[in-house]
Design a protein around this motif. Structure first.
Motif, PDB file in Angstrom:
ATOM      1  N   ALA A 114      66.419  30.584  63.888  1.00  0.00           N
ATOM      2  CA  ALA A 114      67.239  29.375  63.978  1.00  0.00           C
ATOM      3  C   ALA A 114      68.723  29.725  64.058  1.00  0.00           C
ATOM      4  O   ALA A 114      69.483  29.126  64.824  1.00  0.00           O
ATOM      5  CB  ALA A 114      66.970  28.469  62.784  1.00  0.00           C
ATOM      6  N   ASP A 115      69.162  30.699  63.264  1.00  0.00           N
ATOM      7  CA  ASP A 115      70.567  31.085  63.266  1.00  0.00           C
ATOM      8  C   ASP A 115      70.983  31.659  64.615  1.00  0.00           C
ATOM      9  O   ASP A 115      72.051  31.327  65.150  1.00  0.00           O
ATOM     10  CB  ASP A 115      70.841  32.109  62.167  1.00  0.00           C
ATOM     11  N   VAL A 116      70.148  32.535  65.177  1.00  0.00           N
ATOM     12  CA  VAL A 116      70.468  33.128  66.481  1.00  0.00           C
ATOM     13  C   VAL A 116      70.510  32.048  67.559  1.00  0.00           C
ATOM     14  O   VAL A 116      71.422  32.002  68.396  1.00  0.00           O
ATOM     15  CB  VAL A 116      69.447  34.224  66.843  1.00  0.00           C
ATOM     16  N   ALA A 117      69.532  31.158  67.546  1.00  0.00           N
ATOM     17  CA  ALA A 117      69.483  30.096  68.551  1.00  0.00           C
ATOM     18  C   ALA A 117      70.657  29.135  68.425  1.00  0.00           C
ATOM     19  O   ALA A 117      71.159  28.611  69.421  1.00  0.00           O
ATOM     20  CB  ALA A 117      68.166  29.326  68.432  1.00  0.00           C
ATOM     21  N   THR A 118      71.124  28.916  67.199  1.00  0.00           N
ATOM     22  CA  THR A 118      72.177  27.925  66.949  1.00  0.00           C
ATOM     23  C   THR A 118      73.574  28.488  67.152  1.00  0.00           C
ATOM     24  O   THR A 118      74.461  27.810  67.690  1.00  0.00           O
ATOM     25  CB  THR A 118      72.059  27.370  65.516  1.00  0.00           C
ATOM     26  N   TYR A 119      73.793  29.728  66.713  1.00  0.00           N
ATOM     27  CA  TYR A 119      75.164  30.246  66.638  1.00  0.00           C
ATOM     28  C   TYR A 119      75.508  31.317  67.671  1.00  0.00           C
ATOM     29  O   TYR A 119      76.630  31.828  67.652  1.00  0.00           O
ATOM     30  CB  TYR A 119      75.420  30.828  65.246  1.00  0.00           C
ATOM     31  N   SER A 120      74.605  31.679  68.552  1.00  0.00           N
ATOM     32  CA  SER A 120      74.874  32.780  69.474  1.00  0.00           C
ATOM     33  C   SER A 120      76.019  32.487  70.445  1.00  0.00           C
ATOM     34  O   SER A 120      76.619  33.405  71.001  1.00  0.00           O
ATOM     35  CB  SER A 120      73.612  33.131  70.270  1.00  0.00           C
ATOM     36  N   ASP A 121      76.315  31.208  70.670  1.00  0.00           N
ATOM     37  CA  ASP A 121      77.409  30.857  71.581  1.00  0.00           C
ATOM     38  C   ASP A 121      78.707  30.547  70.835  1.00  0.00           C
ATOM     39  O   ASP A 121      79.645  30.011  71.413  1.00  0.00           O
ATOM     40  CB  ASP A 121      77.019  29.662  72.454  1.00  0.00           C
ATOM     41  N   ARG A 122      78.740  30.899  69.543  1.00  0.00           N
ATOM     42  CA  ARG A 122      79.918  30.613  68.725  1.00  0.00           C
ATOM     43  C   ARG A 122      80.739  31.875  68.516  1.00  0.00           C
ATOM     44  O   ARG A 122      80.197  32.964  68.307  1.00  0.00           O
ATOM     45  CB  ARG A 122      79.476  30.047  67.379  1.00  0.00           C
ATOM     46  N   ASP A 123      82.066  31.728  68.535  1.00  0.00           N
ATOM     47  CA  ASP A 123      82.939  32.852  68.223  1.00  0.00           C
ATOM     48  C   ASP A 123      82.990  33.129  66.734  1.00  0.00           C
ATOM     49  O   ASP A 123      83.186  34.263  66.295  1.00  0.00           O
ATOM     50  CB  ASP A 123      84.369  32.578  68.729  1.00  0.00           C
ATOM     51  N   SER A 124      82.824  32.078  65.930  1.00  0.00           N
ATOM     52  CA  SER A 124      82.884  32.244  64.483  1.00  0.00           C
ATOM     53  C   SER A 124      82.077  31.143  63.823  1.00  0.00           C
ATOM     54  O   SER A 124      81.812  30.089  64.411  1.00  0.00           O
ATOM     55  CB  SER A 124      84.335  32.207  63.986  1.00  0.00           C
ATOM     56  N   VAL A 125      81.686  31.399  62.572  1.00  0.00           N
ATOM     57  CA  VAL A 125      80.939  30.430  61.774  1.00  0.00           C
ATOM     58  C   VAL A 125      81.662  30.288  60.443  1.00  0.00           C
ATOM     59  O   VAL A 125      82.054  31.283  59.829  1.00  0.00           O
ATOM     60  CB  VAL A 125      79.486  30.897  61.542  1.00  0.00           C
TER      61      VAL A 125
END
Length: 362
Positions: A114-125
């Motif tokens: 879920a984390d990879v699918a959700t945040y892979s297009d983010r520069d930062s979290v």
């Protein structure tokens, strides 16, 4: 002809530490075309993983630093800042070699998916999001959970629903590696880097993973850079092979041509090192990879090379020689523009006579 998916030009990477400056990559050129699998092959410590990390933008800086060169993905220079670079890197993914290093022991498989699918297009979290996920043990659910289950089934992961709720420690080595592959594929990348993904697996599981990768590549028309020290794996999976030695590309050839007639002395040594079923005929390569803080001048392989020519191999810049249409070899034993048949005839010569003949020509 269409532009290549990946084009690395004159890539130079160094690391600075208390021992000094380690000049690891020294002018690396790599091209991966559309729907092509390219293998990057060499001994451990040759710079293969450093190359992969530089391409993916995960090179630790410091101590690492890209001091020169370009990395183009579909025409975009990934070493330049900007939104275009970030967008292109979202199309890329990487399979790592050690699943227990890259799978968190405190998260379930579903949570990591879920984390990879959700945040892979983010520069930062944000820290709040991280904290919320820790408290809630984020897991794949709804449409995302169905995507994960479908992908697990394609990768022949048994009990896919059950696996999503398990922790890595509950899985076998082969199953963990399948999860690593699933993490790399969940967002449908167009370009894949696989960094020795089967090194820690037994032979039967290794063969299963390679088969799954080949099927996925064919089904999705992916392009892939496969990093390995195993020539047998490279022969099975790659269309073309790059032989790397001490941060330099020694030879580039179509897979069948390389195994039929390797040209560079290092390529020949690697193939001669493979144990034969007919007996103990493997010879190996004497010596070891040079110290990157003080690499040898000229060809970095010349201290170990049986064909080394004083005053030629140990001086100056070494440029790749074009052999035939789609083959290069970085060795003074060959002339630029030499036909494949001529080059193969050179390698077929006796060692002493060959060295004497080349010395006289020089």
């Amino acid at each position: 002809m269409t532009d290549p998916v990946l084009k690395v030009e004159d890539l130079r990477v160094q690391f600075d530490d208390y021992e000094g400056t380690h000049r690891v990559l020294d002018g690396v050129d790599i091209t991966v075309n559309e729907n092509e699998t390219v293998a990057l092959v060499g001994e451990s410590g040759c710079g293969k993983s450093v190359t992969a990390k530089a391409i993916m933008g995960t090179l630790p800086t410091p101590p690492g630093e890209i001091v020169d060169g370009s990395i183009y993905y579909r025409g975009t220079d990934l070493l330049q800042d900007g939104a275009a670079k970030r967008t292109k890197r979202q199309e890329m993914s990487m399979i790592f070699q050690n699943p227990m290093t890259y799978l968190s022991p405190v998260y379930t498989v579903g949570s990591m998916m879920a984390d990879v699918a959700t945040y892979s297009d983010r520069d930062s979290v944000s820290w709040w999001e991280i904290f919320r996920n820790i408290l809630g043990q984020r897991r794949a659910d709804g449409e995302l959970r169905e995507r994960c289950i479908d992908l697990f089934e394609q990768l022949q992961i048994s009990d896919p629903e059950g696996i999503l709720d398990m922790y890595p420690v509950e899985l076998s080595g082969g199953m963990r590696q399948r999860v690593i592959i699933a993490l790399a594929l969940i967002n449908d990348p167009q370009f894949l880097i696989a960094d020795e993904p089967t090194t820690a697996l037994d032979v039967t599981v290794q063969d299963q993973i390679l088969t799954l990768l080949k099927e996925r590549i064919q089904a999705r028309n992916l392009s892939m850079l496969y990093i390995t020290h195993n020539l047998g794996v490279a022969r099975e999976i790659a269309d073309r092979v790059y032989i790397m030695y001490a941060g330099e590309i020694a030879e580039v050839a179509d897979t069948d041509e390389l195994f039929e007639a390797p040209l560079h002395p290092y390529s020949q040594g690697l193939l001669d090192s493979i144990p034969k079923l007919t007996g103990f005929e493997s010879t190996g390569i004497e010596g070891q990879i040079p110290d990157y803080t003080d690499p040898p001048d000229g060809c970095r392989f010349h201290p170990r090379c049986p064909f080394s020519l004083p005053g030629t191999c140990d001086t100056g810049d070494l440029s790749a020689r074009e052999i035939g249409d789609n083959r290069t070899v970085a060795c003074h034993l060959y002339d630029d523009g030499m036909a494949v048949e001529e080059a193969v005839a050179v390698t077929a010569s006796e060692d002493d006579g060959f060295v004497s003949e080349v010395s006289n020509d020089d």
